[in-house]
Design an enzyme around this catalytic site. Structure first.
Site, PDB file in Angstrom:
ATOM      1  N   ASP A 128      -5.458  -3.211  -6.247  1.00  9.71           N
ATOM      2  CA  ASP A 128      -4.539  -3.265  -5.106  1.00  9.71           C
ATOM      3  C   ASP A 128      -4.907  -4.402  -4.151  1.00  9.71           C
ATOM      4  OD1 ASP A 128      -2.194  -2.322  -3.947  1.00  9.71           O
ATOM      5  OD2 ASP A 128      -3.228  -0.986  -2.581  1.00  9.71           O
ATOM      6  N   HIS A 137      -2.148  -3.943 -10.890  1.00  4.63           N
ATOM      7  CA  HIS A 137      -1.602  -3.770  -9.529  1.00  4.63           C
ATOM      8  C   HIS A 137      -2.494  -4.437  -8.501  1.00  4.63           C
ATOM      9  CE1 HIS A 137       0.943  -1.305  -6.652  1.00  4.63           C
ATOM     10  NE2 HIS A 137       0.062  -1.902  -5.875  1.00  4.63           N
ATOM     11  N   GLN A 184       8.472  -5.060   0.721  1.00  4.17           N
ATOM     12  CA  GLN A 184       7.441  -4.358   1.494  1.00  4.17           C
ATOM     13  C   GLN A 184       7.998  -3.510   2.649  1.00  4.17           C
ATOM     14  OE1 GLN A 184       3.520  -5.737   1.903  1.00  4.17           O
ATOM     15  NE2 GLN A 184       3.493  -3.606   2.524  1.00  4.17           N
ATOM     16  N   HIS A 233      -2.133  -7.306  -4.880  1.00  5.26           N
ATOM     17  CA  HIS A 233      -1.253  -8.063  -3.973  1.00  5.26           C
ATOM     18  C   HIS A 233      -1.908  -9.420  -3.734  1.00  5.26           C
ATOM     19  CE1 HIS A 233       1.317  -4.560  -2.709  1.00  5.26           C
ATOM     20  NE2 HIS A 233       0.295  -3.943  -3.277  1.00  5.26           N
ATOM     21  N   HIS A 281       6.196   1.013  -5.748  1.00  2.00           N
ATOM     22  CA  HIS A 281       5.237   1.704  -4.886  1.00  2.00           C
ATOM     23  C   HIS A 281       5.879   3.042  -4.547  1.00  2.00           C
ATOM     24  CE1 HIS A 281       3.203  -2.101  -4.370  1.00  2.00           C
ATOM     25  NE2 HIS A 281       2.317  -1.561  -3.566  1.00  2.00           N
ATOM     26  N   GLU A 331       3.253   6.749  -1.630  1.00  2.00           N
ATOM     27  CA  GLU A 331       1.887   6.379  -1.219  1.00  2.00           C
ATOM     28  C   GLU A 331       1.631   6.904   0.190  1.00  2.00           C
ATOM     29  OE1 GLU A 331       0.934   2.213  -0.969  1.00  2.00           O
ATOM     30  OE2 GLU A 331      -1.209   2.610  -0.841  1.00  2.00           O
TER      31      GLU A 331
HETATM   32 FE   FE2 Z   1       0.057  -1.703  -3.694  1.00  2.00          FE
END
Ligand code: FE2
Length: 413
Positions: free
Chosen positions: A309, A57, A152, A59, A210, A213
């Protein structure tokens, strides 16, 4: 005759040392005292030899962009989103690819050869998606990159987002993503999960959402994902990422949910470094830790892996590319300080990550690709204790990294 033989290797949790023969791009044999010979041999001296680390995971579209156009002074999620919103407008194909490649090389130097990246597909030109899909082809002879189409801003936040998500899958994204807790309503969040499962079926893709979170104990979309996985089957192809609200649920609900999760093979991916810094920001004291229940999920036999992340981006200023560093921090944050628990944290950055990514042919066995990391310490515990760099990293039979140990000279009486 083999091309390369690794002598006196210690495999994780094993006492007997073995030799590993590599022929071409594959492992050709593993046994104690192999009679084979090869033009090149490495004496591992009883040290730990492991399959590569897995980063499930990250980005890569925002990686290595900290300070552009400014640094995140408060360190909050919201300021990070604001800064990224400004930076996003200047994204180019080359910009994304160059930063992502740099990050992949950084991770490779730490023995990370399997990576799953999320990429924002609510940006209408899909610049970052195209750049990362192309990059996954360019690097395939030394690392594996899976790309998640990640909406997103939410699938239903803007009319075009659902179409963009579908377009991303048509262009070749390997995994369907989502962000149900960020959809405008609870109903939209639930609907988004049904939609994600439908898309995964239609395009034959994996799922990585996701999920929850936030610190809100009422954010309960993991239960919807689990329910879908129970009803439709194929939970092993599904991952729930972050799931930090799990740390805020009451125990009664949390353990009910863990029981339901055990009915599927769903994967959990925790990102403890970023979430310990981003979550709990609204709390005074006692301040919540904002982590999913890593230890309890593991104790209940549920597959948990660990991700970074972020590396040096608007949300997280640190990050080295080392999964050993992530496991080391997890030992602290999840309070997994027993020796078997420390070994389990090592599993979370190797085998468990491979399972989360649905990798085939992962691991040290004859016939598999010769993807191997050689450390300079005898065990997983020592690897985490000293947070070592790999001595060698071998990808598809080729030594691609050699780290020469630093020498310290201490002159005292
Ligand atoms: Fe993430």
């Amino acid at each position: 005759m083999a091309d390369l033989i690794l002598r006196r290797c210690r495999l994780h949790r094993q006492t007997e040392l073995v030799d590993i023969a590599i022929t071409g791009k594959h492992i050709s044999a593993i046994a104690a005292n192999l009679a084979d010979t090869a033009p090149q041999e490495i004496d591992c001296r009883g040290n730990l030899v492991t399959p590569p680390f897995v980063e499930p995971h990250i980005h890569l579209d925002s990686v290595l962009s900290a300070g552009q156009p400014r640094f995140n002074a408060s360190g909050t999620l919201f300021e990070g989103i604001q800064i990224w919103g400004e930076r996003k407008t200047s994204l180019t194909h080359e910009d994304v690819q160059q930063r992502a490649l740099e990050a992949l090389k950084l991770m490779g130097s730490h023995g990370v050869l399997y990576v799953r990246t999320h990429v924002d597909v609510t940006e209408p030109r899909l610049i970052a998606l195209d750049a990362l899909l192309e990059l996954s082809e360019k690097v395939r002879d030394w690392t594996t990159l899976q790309v998640v189409a990640f909406p997103q801003d939410g699938i239903y936040a803007r009319e075009e987002n659902a179409g963009l998500l579908e377009e991303a899958l048509k262009r070749g994204a390997h995994v369907v993503g989502g962000i149900p807790h960020y959809e405008l309503t609870r109903e939209d969040g639930v609907q988004s999960i049904h939609h994600i499962f439908d898309l995964a079926e239609r395009f034959d893709r994996l799922i990585d959402v996701h999920c929850d979170e936030v610190d809100d104990e009422q954010s309960r979309f993991v239960e919807v994902i689990i329910a879908e996985a129970v009803k439709r089957g194929g939970g092993e192809r599904v991952a729930a990422s972050h799931t930090t609200a799990f740390g805020s649920y009451n125990d009664s609900y949390a353990y009910k949910l863990i029981g339901f999760a055990r009915r599927t093979n769903i994967n959990f991916i925790a990102n403890p470094l970023i979430n310990i810094t981003l979550q709990g920001r609204m709390d005074t004291y006692p301040k919540r830790r904002g982590l999913t229940r890593i230890k309890e999920l593991w104790e209940n036999g549920i597959n948990v892996s660990l991700g970074q992340d972020c590396i040096y981006d608007p949300w997280y200023i640190f990050g080295t590319g080392s999964m050993i560093g992530v496991a080391h921090m997890t030992v602290h944050l999840a309070q997994m300080t027993g020796l078997s628990e420390i070994d389990a944290c090592f599993d979370m950055i190797t085998d468990n990550g491979a399972r989360s990514l649905n990798l085939t042919a992962y691991g040290l066995q004859a016939g598999n690709p010769a993807n191997i990391v050689i450390l300079d310490v005898p065990s997983a515990f020592h690897a985490l204790r000293y947070q070592v760099m790999p001595r060698y990293v071998i990808s598809q039979g080729r030594i691609i990294v050699e780290n020469v140990p630093a020498k310290t000279q201490l002159s005292v009486d």
